[in-house]
Write a protein that holds these residues in place. Structure first.
Motif, mmCIF file in Angstrom:
data_model
loop_
_atom_site.group_PDB
_atom_site.id
_atom_site.type_symbol
_atom_site.label_atom_id
_atom_site.label_comp_id
_atom_site.label_asym_id
_atom_site.label_seq_id
_atom_site.Cartn_x
_atom_site.Cartn_y
_atom_site.Cartn_z
ATOM 1 N N ASP A 41 -36.906 -71.216 4.230
ATOM 2 C CA ASP A 41 -37.889 -70.283 3.656
ATOM 3 C C ASP A 41 -38.935 -69.942 4.717
ATOM 4 O OD1 ASP A 41 -39.788 -68.899 2.243
ATOM 5 O OD2 ASP A 41 -40.063 -70.399 0.674
ATOM 6 N N LEU A 42 -38.861 -68.731 5.255
ATOM 7 C CA LEU A 42 -39.758 -68.330 6.338
ATOM 8 C C LEU A 42 -41.188 -68.091 5.886
ATOM 9 C CD1 LEU A 42 -37.496 -65.952 8.429
ATOM 10 C CD2 LEU A 42 -38.020 -68.349 8.824
ATOM 11 N N GLN A 97 -32.914 -62.526 3.708
ATOM 12 C CA GLN A 97 -32.040 -63.026 2.641
ATOM 13 C C GLN A 97 -30.768 -63.631 3.235
ATOM 14 O OE1 GLN A 97 -32.872 -62.839 -0.777
ATOM 15 N NE2 GLN A 97 -34.844 -62.188 0.046
ATOM 16 N N GLY A 98 -29.959 -64.277 2.369
ATOM 17 C CA GLY A 98 -28.671 -64.821 2.791
ATOM 18 C C GLY A 98 -28.652 -66.326 2.781
ATOM 19 N N THR A 99 -27.566 -66.895 3.270
ATOM 20 C CA THR A 99 -27.453 -68.351 3.355
ATOM 21 C C THR A 99 -28.345 -68.859 4.483
ATOM 22 O OG1 THR A 99 -25.646 -68.295 4.955
ATOM 23 C CG2 THR A 99 -25.032 -68.199 2.598
ATOM 24 N N ASN A 100 -28.535 -70.167 4.543
ATOM 25 C CA ASN A 100 -29.347 -70.743 5.616
ATOM 26 C C ASN A 100 -28.751 -70.412 6.985
ATOM 27 O OD1 ASN A 100 -31.119 -71.900 3.775
ATOM 28 N ND2 ASN A 100 -29.954 -73.792 3.644
ATOM 29 N N GLU A 101 -27.415 -70.458 7.093
ATOM 30 C CA GLU A 101 -26.748 -70.153 8.364
ATOM 31 C C GLU A 101 -26.958 -68.691 8.749
ATOM 32 O OE1 GLU A 101 -25.398 -71.859 5.894
ATOM 33 O OE2 GLU A 101 -25.211 -73.848 6.828
ATOM 34 N N ASN A 105 -33.437 -73.847 16.905
ATOM 35 C CA ASN A 105 -32.545 -74.946 17.303
ATOM 36 C C ASN A 105 -32.878 -76.240 16.563
ATOM 37 O OD1 ASN A 105 -31.205 -73.261 19.079
ATOM 38 N ND2 ASN A 105 -32.439 -73.868 20.859
ATOM 39 N N GLU A 106 -34.178 -76.479 16.366
ATOM 40 C CA GLU A 106 -34.588 -77.696 15.639
ATOM 41 C C GLU A 106 -34.125 -77.649 14.183
ATOM 42 O OE1 GLU A 106 -38.780 -78.281 16.147
ATOM 43 O OE2 GLU A 106 -38.607 -78.625 18.309
ATOM 44 N N LEU A 107 -34.269 -76.486 13.539
ATOM 45 C CA LEU A 107 -33.817 -76.341 12.151
ATOM 46 C C LEU A 107 -32.296 -76.476 12.062
ATOM 47 C CD1 LEU A 107 -35.782 -73.582 10.209
ATOM 48 C CD2 LEU A 107 -35.906 -76.050 9.992
ATOM 49 N N GLU A 108 -31.605 -75.897 13.025
ATOM 50 C CA GLU A 108 -30.141 -75.976 13.048
ATOM 51 C C GLU A 108 -29.696 -77.434 13.175
ATOM 52 O OE1 GLU A 108 -26.881 -72.898 14.662
ATOM 53 O OE2 GLU A 108 -28.183 -73.749 16.221
ATOM 54 N N TYR A 109 -30.405 -78.192 13.988
ATOM 55 C CA TYR A 109 -30.120 -79.619 14.168
ATOM 56 C C TYR A 109 -30.238 -80.358 12.830
ATOM 57 C CZ TYR A 109 -30.807 -84.460 15.751
ATOM 58 O OH TYR A 109 -30.704 -85.809 15.923
ATOM 59 N N ILE A 110 -31.341 -80.095 12.090
ATOM 60 C CA ILE A 110 -31.556 -80.748 10.791
ATOM 61 C C ILE A 110 -30.442 -80.371 9.810
ATOM 62 C CG2 ILE A 110 -33.069 -80.862 8.762
ATOM 63 C CD1 ILE A 110 -35.455 -80.455 10.697
ATOM 64 N N LEU A 111 -30.140 -79.072 9.718
ATOM 65 C CA LEU A 111 -29.117 -78.600 8.772
ATOM 66 C C LEU A 111 -27.742 -79.177 9.106
ATOM 67 C CD1 LEU A 111 -30.250 -74.876 8.416
ATOM 68 C CD2 LEU A 111 -30.435 -76.664 6.670
ATOM 69 N N ASN A 112 -27.416 -79.286 10.373
ATOM 70 C CA ASN A 112 -26.124 -79.868 10.772
ATOM 71 C C ASN A 112 -26.030 -81.342 10.408
ATOM 72 O OD1 ASN A 112 -25.104 -77.482 11.787
ATOM 73 N ND2 ASN A 112 -25.784 -77.866 13.886
ATOM 74 N N LYS A 113 -27.131 -82.060 10.585
ATOM 75 C CA LYS A 113 -27.127 -83.492 10.228
ATOM 76 C C LYS A 113 -27.006 -83.658 8.713
ATOM 77 C CE LYS A 113 -27.505 -85.662 14.185
ATOM 78 N NZ LYS A 113 -26.871 -84.625 14.989
ATOM 79 N N ASN A 124 -28.846 -67.231 12.071
ATOM 80 C CA ASN A 124 -28.210 -66.279 12.996
ATOM 81 C C ASN A 124 -29.072 -65.042 13.205
ATOM 82 O OD1 ASN A 124 -25.969 -67.888 13.482
ATOM 83 N ND2 ASN A 124 -24.819 -67.061 11.752
ATOM 84 N N THR A 125 -29.686 -64.553 12.121
ATOM 85 C CA THR A 125 -30.584 -63.398 12.236
ATOM 86 C C THR A 125 -31.787 -63.744 13.109
ATOM 87 O OG1 THR A 125 -29.938 -62.608 10.034
ATOM 88 C CG2 THR A 125 -31.982 -61.739 10.943
ATOM 89 N N LEU A 126 -32.343 -64.938 12.882
ATOM 90 C CA LEU A 126 -33.517 -65.371 13.652
ATOM 91 C C LEU A 126 -33.198 -65.518 15.136
ATOM 92 C CD1 LEU A 126 -35.077 -67.981 11.198
ATOM 93 C CD2 LEU A 126 -36.131 -65.847 11.951
#
Length: 282
Positions: free
Chosen positions: A118-119, A72-76, A97-105, A80-82
């Motif tokens: 959504d895992l 649960q929680g925000t995407n960030e 890292n790939e997901l973080e890249y997409i979310l940052n863009k 961080n948990t992952l």
């Protein structure tokens, strides 16, 4: 957005799913695991766990999966948990890292709807290699209406290796169902017939068909009644189908090279040339 359908975009990554299977010691069962957890919102956690057990996944591994499945929680916060959970999986961390890249863009360009990491999102894992995407309609109970993802090796099976891509498909039939269920289907999206030619018989048909062709070439939606039925029946057809104009071409009109155009709303009739008809109808 233009249709007025409220949606949520679900995002995941194949490498994260592979990393999860790896850290619970069941890397070879990646497909069984993801097929099961993909059903979480449909059958619930208990049934998912039963399906995992039926595929030969040990209880300890199933228990390790629980906090990941129910993250649960925000995407960030999820990312961080992952990072902690998958720290011993090189593949899993690469996916994070790939997901973080997409979310940052996306923070830079903005997005008009909800975006959720959504895992449990798995989709067809045989060819996805990175990001996985699904779009869910929020106001109806229906599966995804759009989906896709990243694949690096898909073209290889067709003899063209080394070409990566991202593919997205839109479920036209599902979007249509959503529009109908929510009464959002645009009323003016289908251009109805603008003018109906009355059918008096084969002689008149032969004269009318070239006129219909010219009207259609000018972008005017035109039809002719399919048989020489009684005038009342043809007028009733125009009325029930909300056709605004009826064109009458009988013997007199053929001789004068004119069209009698009847406005079905006002009942007014005018004798016009083809060009004048086109001008009024367009």
């Amino acid at each position: 957005s233009r249709f007025g359908i409220r949606v949520s975009i679900k995002l995941n990554n194949r490498k994260i799913l592979s990393g999860i299977a790896e850290i619970i010691g069941e890397a070879e069962k990646i497909t069984d695991i993801t097929v099961a957890i993909d059903k979480l919102d449909k059958i619930g956690l208990e049934k998912v766990n039963e399906e995992l057990a039926s595929k030969g996944i040990p209880q300890k591994a199933i228990e390790q999966l629980q906090p990941i499945i129910l993250l649960q929680g925000t995407n960030e916060e999820k990312l961080n948990t992952l990072k902690t959970v998958l720290k011993d999986s090189e593949t899993g961390i690469q996916g994070v890292n790939e997901l973080e890249y997409i979310l940052n863009k996306l923070k830079i360009v903005g997005i008009r709807c909800e975006l959720e990491l959504d895992l449990t999102l798995a989709r067809g894992l045989n060819y996805y290699t990175g990001a996985i995407i699904e779009v869910k309609a929020l106001d109806v109970q229906i599966g995804s209406i759009t989906g896709g993802g990243r694949y690096d090796n898909l073209t290889g099976i067709f003899g063209l290796s080394g070409v990566s891509g991202v593919g997205i498909s839109f479920g036209a039939d599902r979007i249509f169902d959503v529009l109908n269920q929510l009464d959002l289907y645009p009323k003016d999206s289908i251009q109805n017939t603008q003018v109906l030619f009355v059918n008096f018989g084969e002689k008149e048909e032969a004269h009318i068909l070239p006129l219909i062709l010219k009207m259609r070439q000018e972008g005017i939606s035109t039809e002719i009644f399919p048989e020489s039925a009684k005038m009342k029946k043809q007028m009733s057809y125009a009325d029930s189908n909300k056709i605004p104009y009826v064109a009458i071409v009988g013997e007199n009109e053929i001789n004068e090279n004119k069209i009698t155009l009847k406005d079905m709303t006002s009942g007014e009739q005018k004798s016009l040339t083809l060009e004048e008809c086109i001008s009024i109808l367009s």
